[in-house]
Design a protein around this motif. Sequence first.
Motif, short mmCIF file in Angstrom:
data_model
loop_
_atom_site.label_atom_id
_atom_site.label_comp_id
_atom_site.label_asym_id
_atom_site.label_seq_id
_atom_site.Cartn_x
_atom_site.Cartn_y
_atom_site.Cartn_z
N ILE A 110 0.79 -1.35 0.00
CA ILE A 110 -0.03 0.21 0.06
C ILE A 110 1.02 1.14 0.09
CG2 ILE A 110 -1.91 1.46 1.30
CD1 ILE A 110 -2.65 -1.48 2.45
N TYR A 408 -4.61 6.20 -2.25
CA TYR A 408 -3.87 5.08 -1.83
C TYR A 408 -3.56 4.17 -3.12
CZ TYR A 408 -4.79 6.15 3.20
OH TYR A 408 -4.75 6.74 4.14
N ILE A 409 -2.45 3.78 -3.33
CA ILE A 409 -2.35 2.76 -4.44
C ILE A 409 -2.08 1.38 -3.86
CG2 ILE A 409 -0.70 2.06 -6.41
CD1 ILE A 409 -0.72 5.22 -6.96
N VAL A 410 -2.93 0.29 -4.08
CA VAL A 410 -2.75 -1.00 -3.42
C VAL A 410 -2.30 -1.83 -4.60
CG1 VAL A 410 -3.92 -2.74 -2.04
CG2 VAL A 410 -4.64 -0.38 -1.84
N GLU A 411 -1.14 -2.71 -4.40
CA GLU A 411 -0.72 -3.45 -5.28
C GLU A 411 -0.63 -4.82 -4.92
OE1 GLU A 411 2.06 -1.17 -8.18
OE2 GLU A 411 2.36 -0.42 -6.43
N LYS B 357 -3.20 3.63 -12.43
CA LYS B 357 -2.95 4.45 -11.39
C LYS B 357 -2.86 5.55 -11.50
CE LYS B 357 0.84 2.30 -9.49
NZ LYS B 357 1.98 1.38 -9.78
N SER B 363 -9.93 7.30 -4.25
CA SER B 363 -9.34 7.35 -3.06
C SER B 363 -8.43 6.05 -2.81
CB SER B 363 -10.27 7.55 -1.64
OG SER B 363 -11.15 6.28 -1.61
N SER B 364 -8.76 4.79 -3.47
CA SER B 364 -8.01 3.66 -3.61
C SER B 364 -7.95 3.18 -4.84
CB SER B 364 -8.41 2.71 -2.60
OG SER B 364 -8.19 2.90 -1.21
N VAL B 365 -6.86 3.17 -5.34
CA VAL B 365 -6.74 2.52 -6.89
C VAL B 365 -5.96 1.32 -6.81
CG1 VAL B 365 -5.98 3.00 -9.10
CG2 VAL B 365 -6.51 4.73 -7.96
N MET B 366 -6.29 0.33 -6.99
CA MET B 366 -5.87 -1.05 -6.99
C MET B 366 -5.33 -1.87 -8.23
SD MET B 366 -8.20 -3.02 -3.69
CE MET B 366 -8.10 -1.83 -2.32
N VAL B 367 -4.44 -2.73 -8.05
CA VAL B 367 -3.83 -3.55 -9.19
C VAL B 367 -3.81 -5.14 -8.76
CG1 VAL B 367 -1.98 -3.95 -10.39
CG2 VAL B 367 -2.32 -1.55 -9.96
N TYR B 379 -6.05 -1.80 5.77
CA TYR B 379 -4.80 -1.12 5.68
C TYR B 379 -3.82 -1.04 6.83
CZ TYR B 379 -6.64 0.53 0.94
OH TYR B 379 -6.89 0.61 -0.24
#
Lengths: 418, 418
Positions: A110, A408-411, B357, B363-367, B379
């Motif tokens: 995160i 927030y970028i969640v990988e 991304k 608010s949250s960008v996920m991969v 989180y």
Amino acid sequence: MKLKAVLTQLAQAAKDASRTTAELPTSKKKNLLRDVAFRLKKSRRVLLRANELDLKAARHMRVPHAMMDRLMLNDERIAGMAKAVLDVARLADPVGRVLARWKRPNGLVISKVTVPLGVVLIIYESRPNVTSECASLCLASGNSVLLRGGREAFHSNRAIVEIYRRVLADYRVPQAAVSLVHRPERRGIDELVRMKNLITLAIPRGGERLMKRVERHARIPVVKHDKGICHVYVDRDADLKMALEIAFNAKCQRVGVCNAMETLLVHEAVAPKFLPILGERLAQAGCEMRGDERTRRYVKGIKKATDKDWDTEYLDRILSIRVVQSLNQAIAHIQKHGSAHTDSIVTRNRSAAEKFKAQVDSSSVMVNASTRFSDGNEYGFGAEIGISTDKIHARGPMGLEGLVSYKYIVEGSGQVRT
Amino acid sequence: MKLKAVLTQLAQAAKDASRTTAELPTSKKKNLLRDVAFRLKKSRRVLLRANELDLKAARHMRVPHAMMDRLMLNDERIAGMAKAVLDVARLADPVGRVLARWKRPNGLVISKVTVPLGVVLIIYESRPNVTSECASLCLASGNSVLLRGGREAFHSNRAIVEIYRRVLADYRVPQAAVSLVHRPERRGIDELVRMKNLITLAIPRGGERLMKRVERHARIPVVKHDKGICHVYVDRDADLKMALEIAFNAKCQRVGVCNAMETLLVHEAVAPKFLPILGERLAQAGCEMRGDERTRRYVKGIKKATDKDWDTEYLDRILSIRVVQSLNQAIAHIQKHGSAHTDSIVTRNRSAAEKFKAQVDSSSVMVNASTRFSDGNEYGFGAEIGISTDKIHARGPMGLEGLVSYKYIVEGSGQVRT
């Protein structure tokens, strides 16, 4: 065209431009701002001429001295304006900063990364250098800005904004990224603060009437830059020579600004010695004093302070003075009458200072320093967008950090929640 | 007594209590929360009995399945609630943290120190565990809290708040630090969000109607926790097995929550292979599908999605599905129809992930992860006060950091401004 339609078009253009400003590389932003600074200095005459138009109209309308002072540009202030832009250009880019990055037990990584707000609306009055400060900070933080300055500074503001827009054009950034709201109707403010799909944040800087107006109509987030009823408290354990300098500076160094002192509180143990000397110095400087009963014993011939005085932001060469019996009474006075902006204690007593710091809930709490330091430049933020009197998002001197949000970028690698 | 008077009294008591909560030492806050967790578990029966009253009324009113699910407490959820409080007790105290400290060339030492907000108002619905999460986070951050839960969870909420108040009394903290707003009138919300000298921040969590109501009446700062129209985009370069698991999890793991997927976007290159398999799995799980024309070629017998579907937060076992021609079209769809809450891309293509991304401003960008992870607990923040859909003050999962402000403390030795 109708007011609402004009303003909607303006805000929509600002929003469209914000897609470009959000993605400007750091180096391009810095070069752009350096060019603005250069052009501001080079355009000295144009700016002074525009300012003269505003001053003339103000003289005609007999505006008070403090407002004239706020409105006026001169060589020094233009140089200061250009320097402030250079200072902003020198600051670290607030966009794309990784505020934190961590790995969760399930392997998700995160990152909390800063992003521009989008479109920022500033509503302000009088001081034309605010126009440049706000424009430079908004550009540096990747935002578009709508500048709703006061009618009294219209020509000066327009000249400043024109300089920004010429440089934007040079850099192929949409000029709508820096826009002056030309329509002077007060009602325009009501319309603007309702544009919730276009404007991300409104920052009203000004007096109570403006704050109420914005509060009543706002449908978008607001960070208020309300009045400053700032206090200096001279403790029983103060170094009186230091207290004299601080009190004089806090009141007189510049009177038309929100971080100037409006009320002086003096401990009764030092009042008989301190107040006559201060009174003389303030009188020489042409400062009117209004005191409570005890103050008037030590400073002869001054007006009586009324209840209203303790709640008034003069923004002028006027000071209200009260003698208090204790540190507690000083704190209680500040809690009751202050605006939680900036308050200062002068003391050599460590525990008095600690108590003051803990119990005075103002955006800036000072020990042995002039309230006039409560300022983004003085804190080292470069210019400031203003001084927030809210506790939400940004408090006190608000620089670049107050003009970004984050995401927030969640990988992951296929994680699902169980 | 009239509504406004009742609520003003409640808010005033909360504000008075906030002077105590603001100064609670870290260890006392931690012990207090541990006791709350213990009592929550011990009060299992009391809580289930209170919850049964709410469930009975809900059944009587035939509320939708998703809402029943949100409302229900069981042993597992009570244990989870207690554990969440313990998690909060374990977090670092967010109050009194020195965020930064620096010295200016003139010798002034400036410290930026966190302080509690004061009184926080939370407006929410259905899920009783929200009551405990919000109360624990507000106490941990030195705030008082006003809890305006939904009428449908009244008995459950009251039972939970009673547990907090009993522990507050044990610790000699005013019980008004955690208060449930008992009056169920909708109008009460309008009154509360106007109390600008008493309440520091309002956090409405819920649907569009609530947001509009709060926006219209608010005179105090608001951080909205609006709806989540969350997307999963299955890229042409997705690992389809992973995509299947993520899409199924995002939709079905829990449907009545804001971070559940509402719309699935599938690249046309993989749609023929992916959609029939997903369709079968979702149908088995009892999930209704609504698709665009092309989706309906691959998943037989499903309803046609209307324009309205793309803008709808179902909070139920319903999913809208669209086949897109490109990554760009997927991003454009999310920009147009999303709520900037949480959006996920499934892809093995690094540059597609980077683009997603950068350009999706949610608010949250996920991969390669399920949208269901967008959550304070997931989180690592401990519990969360909610998920902010605003960009101001706090964005995305909002934990303790969102519940404090800061002040500047400036220490000098007689500095004046020149």
